[in-house]
Design a protein around this motif. Structure first.
Motif, mmCIF file in Angstrom:
data_model
loop_
_atom_site.group_PDB
_atom_site.id
_atom_site.type_symbol
_atom_site.label_atom_id
_atom_site.label_comp_id
_atom_site.label_asym_id
_atom_site.label_seq_id
_atom_site.Cartn_x
_atom_site.Cartn_y
_atom_site.Cartn_z
ATOM 1 N N GLY A 44 -2.358 67.199 -46.350
ATOM 2 C CA GLY A 44 -3.421 66.482 -47.032
ATOM 3 C C GLY A 44 -3.193 64.994 -47.166
ATOM 4 O O GLY A 44 -3.963 64.317 -47.835
ATOM 5 N N PHE A 45 -2.149 64.446 -46.518
ATOM 6 C CA PHE A 45 -1.938 62.996 -46.589
ATOM 7 C C PHE A 45 -3.132 62.305 -45.932
ATOM 8 O O PHE A 45 -3.847 62.889 -45.122
ATOM 9 C CB PHE A 45 -0.618 62.590 -45.937
ATOM 10 C CG PHE A 45 -0.568 62.840 -44.453
ATOM 11 C CD1 PHE A 45 -0.972 61.863 -43.556
ATOM 12 C CD2 PHE A 45 -0.125 64.054 -43.958
ATOM 13 C CE1 PHE A 45 -0.933 62.090 -42.196
ATOM 14 C CE2 PHE A 45 -0.079 64.290 -42.599
ATOM 15 C CZ PHE A 45 -0.493 63.311 -41.721
ATOM 16 N N ASN A 46 -3.337 61.053 -46.276
ATOM 17 C CA ASN A 46 -4.491 60.300 -45.796
ATOM 18 C C ASN A 46 -4.223 59.771 -44.383
ATOM 19 O O ASN A 46 -3.510 58.792 -44.207
ATOM 20 C CB ASN A 46 -4.803 59.148 -46.757
ATOM 21 C CG ASN A 46 -6.081 58.425 -46.407
ATOM 22 O OD1 ASN A 46 -6.654 58.604 -45.334
ATOM 23 N ND2 ASN A 46 -6.539 57.593 -47.327
ATOM 24 N N ILE A 47 -4.820 60.415 -43.403
ATOM 25 C CA ILE A 47 -4.622 60.031 -42.004
ATOM 26 C C ILE A 47 -5.132 58.610 -41.732
ATOM 27 O O ILE A 47 -4.639 57.923 -40.843
ATOM 28 C CB ILE A 47 -5.287 61.054 -41.051
ATOM 29 C CG1 ILE A 47 -4.845 60.851 -39.603
ATOM 30 C CG2 ILE A 47 -6.800 60.979 -41.153
ATOM 31 C CD1 ILE A 47 -3.528 61.444 -39.281
ATOM 32 N N ASP A 48 -6.087 58.147 -42.539
ATOM 33 C CA ASP A 48 -6.645 56.804 -42.355
ATOM 34 C C ASP A 48 -5.647 55.707 -42.724
ATOM 35 O O ASP A 48 -5.822 54.558 -42.309
ATOM 36 C CB ASP A 48 -7.922 56.622 -43.178
ATOM 37 C CG ASP A 48 -9.039 57.533 -42.699
ATOM 38 O OD1 ASP A 48 -9.067 57.861 -41.491
ATOM 39 O OD2 ASP A 48 -9.872 57.936 -43.535
ATOM 40 N N LYS A 49 -4.614 56.038 -43.509
ATOM 41 C CA LYS A 49 -3.624 55.039 -43.921
ATOM 42 C C LYS A 49 -2.398 55.013 -43.003
ATOM 43 O O LYS A 49 -1.483 54.237 -43.218
ATOM 44 C CB LYS A 49 -3.190 55.292 -45.368
ATOM 45 C CG LYS A 49 -4.295 54.990 -46.369
ATOM 46 C CD LYS A 49 -3.812 55.186 -47.774
ATOM 47 C CE LYS A 49 -2.986 54.008 -48.206
ATOM 48 N NZ LYS A 49 -2.616 54.054 -49.629
ATOM 49 N N VAL A 50 -2.383 55.872 -41.983
ATOM 50 C CA VAL A 50 -1.258 55.903 -41.047
ATOM 51 C C VAL A 50 -1.316 54.639 -40.187
ATOM 52 O O VAL A 50 -2.377 54.270 -39.681
ATOM 53 C CB VAL A 50 -1.325 57.152 -40.152
ATOM 54 C CG1 VAL A 50 -0.263 57.099 -39.059
ATOM 55 C CG2 VAL A 50 -1.176 58.418 -40.990
ATOM 56 N N SER A 51 -0.167 53.976 -40.060
ATOM 57 C CA SER A 51 -0.121 52.806 -39.178
ATOM 58 C C SER A 51 0.950 53.011 -38.109
ATOM 59 O O SER A 51 2.008 53.582 -38.379
ATOM 60 C CB SER A 51 0.139 51.518 -39.958
ATOM 61 O OG SER A 51 1.442 51.521 -40.485
ATOM 62 N N VAL A 52 0.628 52.553 -36.924
ATOM 63 C CA VAL A 52 1.538 52.660 -35.784
ATOM 64 C C VAL A 52 1.690 51.271 -35.193
ATOM 65 O O VAL A 52 0.704 50.581 -34.941
ATOM 66 C CB VAL A 52 0.986 53.633 -34.720
ATOM 67 C CG1 VAL A 52 1.924 53.703 -33.526
ATOM 68 C CG2 VAL A 52 0.742 55.005 -35.311
ATOM 69 N N ARG A 53 2.935 50.867 -35.008
ATOM 70 C CA ARG A 53 3.195 49.545 -34.428
ATOM 71 C C ARG A 53 4.204 49.691 -33.292
ATOM 72 O O ARG A 53 5.211 50.373 -33.441
ATOM 73 C CB ARG A 53 3.765 48.592 -35.479
ATOM 74 C CG ARG A 53 2.749 48.268 -36.568
ATOM 75 C CD ARG A 53 3.242 47.230 -37.496
ATOM 76 N NE ARG A 53 3.419 45.969 -36.761
ATOM 77 C CZ ARG A 53 3.945 44.884 -37.288
ATOM 78 N NH1 ARG A 53 4.350 44.877 -38.539
ATOM 79 N NH2 ARG A 53 4.075 43.794 -36.587
ATOM 80 N N ASP A 54 3.904 49.031 -32.204
ATOM 81 C CA ASP A 54 4.822 49.018 -31.067
ATOM 82 C C ASP A 54 5.715 47.798 -31.156
ATOM 83 O O ASP A 54 5.298 46.751 -31.666
ATOM 84 C CB ASP A 54 4.040 48.979 -29.754
ATOM 85 C CG ASP A 54 3.253 50.257 -29.510
ATOM 86 O OD1 ASP A 54 3.725 51.330 -29.929
ATOM 87 O OD2 ASP A 54 2.170 50.182 -28.901
ATOM 88 N N SER A 55 6.925 47.926 -30.631
ATOM 89 C CA SER A 55 7.818 46.769 -30.568
ATOM 90 C C SER A 55 7.269 45.768 -29.561
ATOM 91 O O SER A 55 6.364 46.074 -28.774
ATOM 92 C CB SER A 55 9.229 47.209 -30.175
ATOM 93 O OG SER A 55 9.239 47.714 -28.847
ATOM 94 N N ARG A 56 7.812 44.591 -29.577
ATOM 95 C CA ARG A 56 7.330 43.517 -28.711
ATOM 96 C C ARG A 56 7.308 43.939 -27.240
ATOM 97 O O ARG A 56 6.377 43.646 -26.509
ATOM 98 C CB ARG A 56 8.209 42.281 -28.886
ATOM 99 C CG ARG A 56 7.693 41.065 -28.153
ATOM 100 C CD ARG A 56 8.536 39.838 -28.388
ATOM 101 N NE ARG A 56 8.791 39.644 -29.809
ATOM 102 C CZ ARG A 56 9.831 39.026 -30.308
ATOM 103 N NH1 ARG A 56 10.741 38.522 -29.509
ATOM 104 N NH2 ARG A 56 9.990 38.885 -31.601
ATOM 105 N N LYS A 57 8.345 44.631 -26.814
ATOM 106 C CA LYS A 57 8.422 45.043 -25.409
ATOM 107 C C LYS A 57 7.859 46.446 -25.183
ATOM 108 O O LYS A 57 7.870 46.942 -24.062
ATOM 109 C CB LYS A 57 9.872 44.988 -24.928
ATOM 110 C CG LYS A 57 10.432 43.579 -24.910
ATOM 111 C CD LYS A 57 11.850 43.571 -24.404
ATOM 112 C CE LYS A 57 12.394 42.151 -24.421
ATOM 113 N NZ LYS A 57 13.790 42.121 -23.964
ATOM 114 N N GLY A 58 7.410 47.102 -26.250
ATOM 115 C CA GLY A 58 6.825 48.430 -26.101
ATOM 116 C C GLY A 58 7.831 49.556 -25.955
ATOM 117 O O GLY A 58 7.465 50.684 -25.660
#
Length: 92
Positions: A44-58
């Protein structure tokens, strides 16, 4: 200046909006694998608040999920299962 050792702040449970950040090798399924672990332990966690960040080189990816933490046992189980993912390098 005090000579007493500093203690980490105590968390009061339940704790809404508790952030868990998992960092690992970027792959097509890493985000989904992290979210599957979270669904098991914090459904039940809020999927809309999930953040994903890639590193500079991916090469690496961080996934941050906000849950309602219910206790230390829950948090330990989440950390243990996230660390078992082969891509995971660090859990905060």
């Amino acid at each position: 200046m005090s000579d007493t050792p500093l203690e980490p702040p105590k968390i009061e449970f339940p704790c809404p909006d508790y952030p868990i950040k998992c960092m690992g090798e970027a792959s097509a399924g890493y985000r989904e694998a992290v979210l599957n672990v979270m669904e098991i332990h914090a459904a039940g966690f809020n999927i809309d608040k999930v953040s994903v960040r890639d590193s500079r080189k991916g090469t690496f990816q961080s996934v941050t999920v906000f849950i309602t933490a219910t206790g230390e046992e829950q948090l330990q189980a989440i950390f243990d299962d996230l660390k078992k993912l082969p891509e995971t390098k660090m859990v905060l």
